[in-house]
Motif scaffolding. Structure first.
Motif, PDB file in Angstrom:
ATOM      1  N   THR A  14       0.816  -1.221   0.000  1.00  0.00           N
ATOM      2  CA  THR A  14       0.000   0.000   0.000  1.00  0.00           C
ATOM      3  C   THR A  14       0.850   1.272   0.000  1.00  0.00           C
ATOM      4  O   THR A  14       1.879   1.347   0.691  1.00  0.00           O
ATOM      5  CB  THR A  14      -0.985   0.029   1.188  1.00  0.00           C
ATOM      6  OG1 THR A  14      -1.762   1.233   1.102  1.00  0.00           O
ATOM      7  CG2 THR A  14      -0.291  -0.013   2.541  1.00  0.00           C
ATOM      8  N   SER A  15       0.385   2.252  -0.757  1.00  0.00           N
ATOM      9  CA  SER A  15       1.076   3.543  -0.798  1.00  0.00           C
ATOM     10  C   SER A  15       1.053   4.217   0.570  1.00  0.00           C
ATOM     11  O   SER A  15       1.883   5.077   0.855  1.00  0.00           O
ATOM     12  CB  SER A  15       0.422   4.469  -1.823  1.00  0.00           C
ATOM     13  OG  SER A  15      -0.885   4.817  -1.411  1.00  0.00           O
ATOM     14  N   LEU A  37      -4.984   9.480   3.065  1.00  0.00           N
ATOM     15  CA  LEU A  37      -5.042   9.212   1.628  1.00  0.00           C
ATOM     16  C   LEU A  37      -6.119  10.104   1.033  1.00  0.00           C
ATOM     17  O   LEU A  37      -7.082  10.471   1.727  1.00  0.00           O
ATOM     18  CB  LEU A  37      -5.365   7.734   1.361  1.00  0.00           C
ATOM     19  CG  LEU A  37      -4.236   6.767   1.756  1.00  0.00           C
ATOM     20  CD1 LEU A  37      -4.384   6.305   3.192  1.00  0.00           C
ATOM     21  CD2 LEU A  37      -4.199   5.560   0.821  1.00  0.00           C
ATOM     22  N   GLU A  55       4.156  12.978  -3.033  1.00  0.00           N
ATOM     23  CA  GLU A  55       3.365  13.011  -4.277  1.00  0.00           C
ATOM     24  C   GLU A  55       3.921  11.987  -5.269  1.00  0.00           C
ATOM     25  O   GLU A  55       5.134  11.907  -5.463  1.00  0.00           O
ATOM     26  CB  GLU A  55       3.483  14.424  -4.867  1.00  0.00           C
ATOM     27  CG  GLU A  55       2.732  14.650  -6.164  1.00  0.00           C
ATOM     28  CD  GLU A  55       3.145  15.971  -6.829  1.00  0.00           C
ATOM     29  OE1 GLU A  55       4.350  16.162  -7.102  1.00  0.00           O
ATOM     30  OE2 GLU A  55       2.266  16.819  -7.042  1.00  0.00           O
ATOM     31  N   ALA A  64       4.376   8.794  -5.202  1.00  0.00           N
ATOM     32  CA  ALA A  64       5.431   7.978  -4.585  1.00  0.00           C
ATOM     33  C   ALA A  64       5.838   6.839  -5.503  1.00  0.00           C
ATOM     34  O   ALA A  64       4.983   6.094  -5.986  1.00  0.00           O
ATOM     35  CB  ALA A  64       4.928   7.411  -3.255  1.00  0.00           C
TER      36      ALA A  64
HETATM   37  N1  SAH Z   1      -5.467   1.210  -2.615  1.00  0.00           N
HETATM   38  C1  SAH Z   1      -4.539   2.328  -2.644  1.00  0.00           C
HETATM   39  C2  SAH Z   1      -5.209   3.610  -2.200  1.00  0.00           C
HETATM   40  C3  SAH Z   1      -6.364   4.050  -3.069  1.00  0.00           C
HETATM   41  S1  SAH Z   1      -7.068   5.596  -2.594  1.00  0.00           S
HETATM   42  C4  SAH Z   1      -3.292   1.979  -1.830  1.00  0.00           C
HETATM   43  O1  SAH Z   1      -3.299   1.009  -1.065  1.00  0.00           O
HETATM   44  O2  SAH Z   1      -2.286   2.670  -1.978  1.00  0.00           O
HETATM   45  C5  SAH Z   1      -6.178   6.734  -3.625  1.00  0.00           C
HETATM   46  C6  SAH Z   1      -5.156   7.483  -2.807  1.00  0.00           C
HETATM   47  O3  SAH Z   1      -4.050   6.659  -2.556  1.00  0.00           O
HETATM   48  C7  SAH Z   1      -4.582   8.691  -3.484  1.00  0.00           C
HETATM   49  O4  SAH Z   1      -5.421   9.812  -3.372  1.00  0.00           O
HETATM   50  C8  SAH Z   1      -3.310   8.880  -2.678  1.00  0.00           C
HETATM   51  O5  SAH Z   1      -3.579   9.459  -1.439  1.00  0.00           O
HETATM   52  C9  SAH Z   1      -2.892   7.450  -2.437  1.00  0.00           C
HETATM   53  N2  SAH Z   1      -1.896   6.962  -3.395  1.00  0.00           N
HETATM   54  C10 SAH Z   1      -1.986   5.868  -4.175  1.00  0.00           C
HETATM   55  N3  SAH Z   1      -0.850   5.677  -4.881  1.00  0.00           N
HETATM   56  C11 SAH Z   1      -0.033   6.683  -4.546  1.00  0.00           C
HETATM   57  C12 SAH Z   1       1.308   7.051  -4.920  1.00  0.00           C
HETATM   58  N4  SAH Z   1       2.001   6.329  -5.797  1.00  0.00           N
HETATM   59  N5  SAH Z   1       1.829   8.153  -4.359  1.00  0.00           N
HETATM   60  C13 SAH Z   1       1.154   8.878  -3.456  1.00  0.00           C
HETATM   61  N6  SAH Z   1      -0.097   8.590  -3.072  1.00  0.00           N
HETATM   62  C14 SAH Z   1      -0.685   7.507  -3.588  1.00  0.00           C
END
Ligand code: SAH
Length: 267
Positions: free
Chosen positions: A126-127, A179, A207, A209
């Motif tokens: 997860t991010s 998020l 941002e 990531a």
């Molecule tokens: N299922 C995803 C989250 C989905 S909700 C997870 O587990 O990462 C969407 C949000 O995830 C975005 O608005 C941001 O806050 C975050 N997000 C997802 N990928 C990202 C990335 N590569 N960099 C930064 N934020 C990210």
């Protein structure tokens, strides 16, 4: 690959797959294999350009934001998953990060079950944890945070029946990872301050990531909105609130993430 029933209908199945934050090397081995094997991959933009382009165009369908900026309705995605599976296809539903962290993966799974479509769940990185990590921010730390909360910033925190209790979050004393929290940053940073968090509490925005062009901007609960505006931080981004966010400054000189191309400075 499809399960052959032998009774006239080929029943396909759906793999709900987490893509990780965007770096193809952070795909799980299983996710990578399923992307190769799938008959069709349904995705939005969140897996990022590097991972999406691993799948040939004729094997993928974009069910994310449409040209006009409108989201594809969730009902369409649900319907399409069932339709393709009933055609006997092995469908990968590719979701950014982990499929069950704010990704509506839970709803999709329940829909598949209610329609009698076999499915599997493939967790992803997860991010919410990986975004801070690659920026040099551990979401927990023995000296600074013994708990971490993952919350959505997407809703209006001033609305009465907010599902996110910012007062309670502030009271945990742990790390708060938001998020979908770029747009509503002014509202919830103010909520957290009025809930008693020190205005000097470190905050970081990560941002895109692990994508090409990842950026990190740091500030405090008091300055972070200005930092966001000056750096022009846009979704997708992770907000980290808490003492751990300052760890980055202590380690940064030696941090070799290989991702960042630009850094916003907040303090
Ligand atoms: N299922 C995803 C989250 C989905 S909700 C997870 O587990 O990462 C969407 C949000 O995830 C975005 O608005 C941001 O806050 C975050 N997000 C997802 N990928 C990202 C990335 N590569 N960099 C930064 N934020 C990210």
């Amino acid at each position: 690959m499809s399960d052959r029933t032998g009774d006239g209908g080929d029943v396909g199945h759906v793999s709900l797959v987490g893509s990780g934050p965007g770096d193809p090397e952070l795909l799980t081995v299983k996710a990578r294999r399923l992307l190769d094997e799938a008959d069709v991959v349904l995705h939005d933009k969140l897996p990022g350009p590097d991972i999406i382009s691993l799948v040939p165009e004729d094997r993928r369908e974009d069910v994310g934001k449409r040209a006009g900026g409108e989201w594809t309705p969730q009902e369409y995605t649900n319907r399409r998953l069932v339709e393709l599976a009933r055609e006997g296809k092995h469908v990968v539903r590719l979701k950014g990060g982990d499929p069950f962290v704010f990704g509506r993966g839970g709803e999709e799974m329940e829909h598949l079950a209610s329609e009698g479509v076999p499915f599997e769940v493939v967790p992803g990185v997860t991010s919410a944890i990986a975004g801070p990590a690659v920026a040099g921010i551990p979401v927990t730390h023995r000296d600074h945070a013994s708990s971490v909360s993952f919350v959505t910033g997407h809703e209006d925190p001033t609305k009465e029946e907010s599902a996110v209790d910012w007062d309670a979050l502030a009271a945990t004393g742990g790390t708060i990872v938001v998020l979908m929290g770029v747009g509503k940053l002014p509202a919830y940073s103010a909520e957290l301050r009025s809930a008693g968090l020190d205005p000097e509490t470190p905050v970081a925005l990560v941002e895109r990531a692990t994508w090409p062009g990842m950026r990190v901007a740091t500030g405090t609960l008091e300055t972070i909105v200005d930092v966001r505006d000056e750096a022009g931080i846009e979704p997708p981004a992770i907000t980290v609130v808490g003492d751990v966010a300052a760890t980055r400054d202590r380690v940064r000189a030696f941090l070799r993430s290989g991702y960042e191309t630009e850094v916003g400075e907040g303090r």
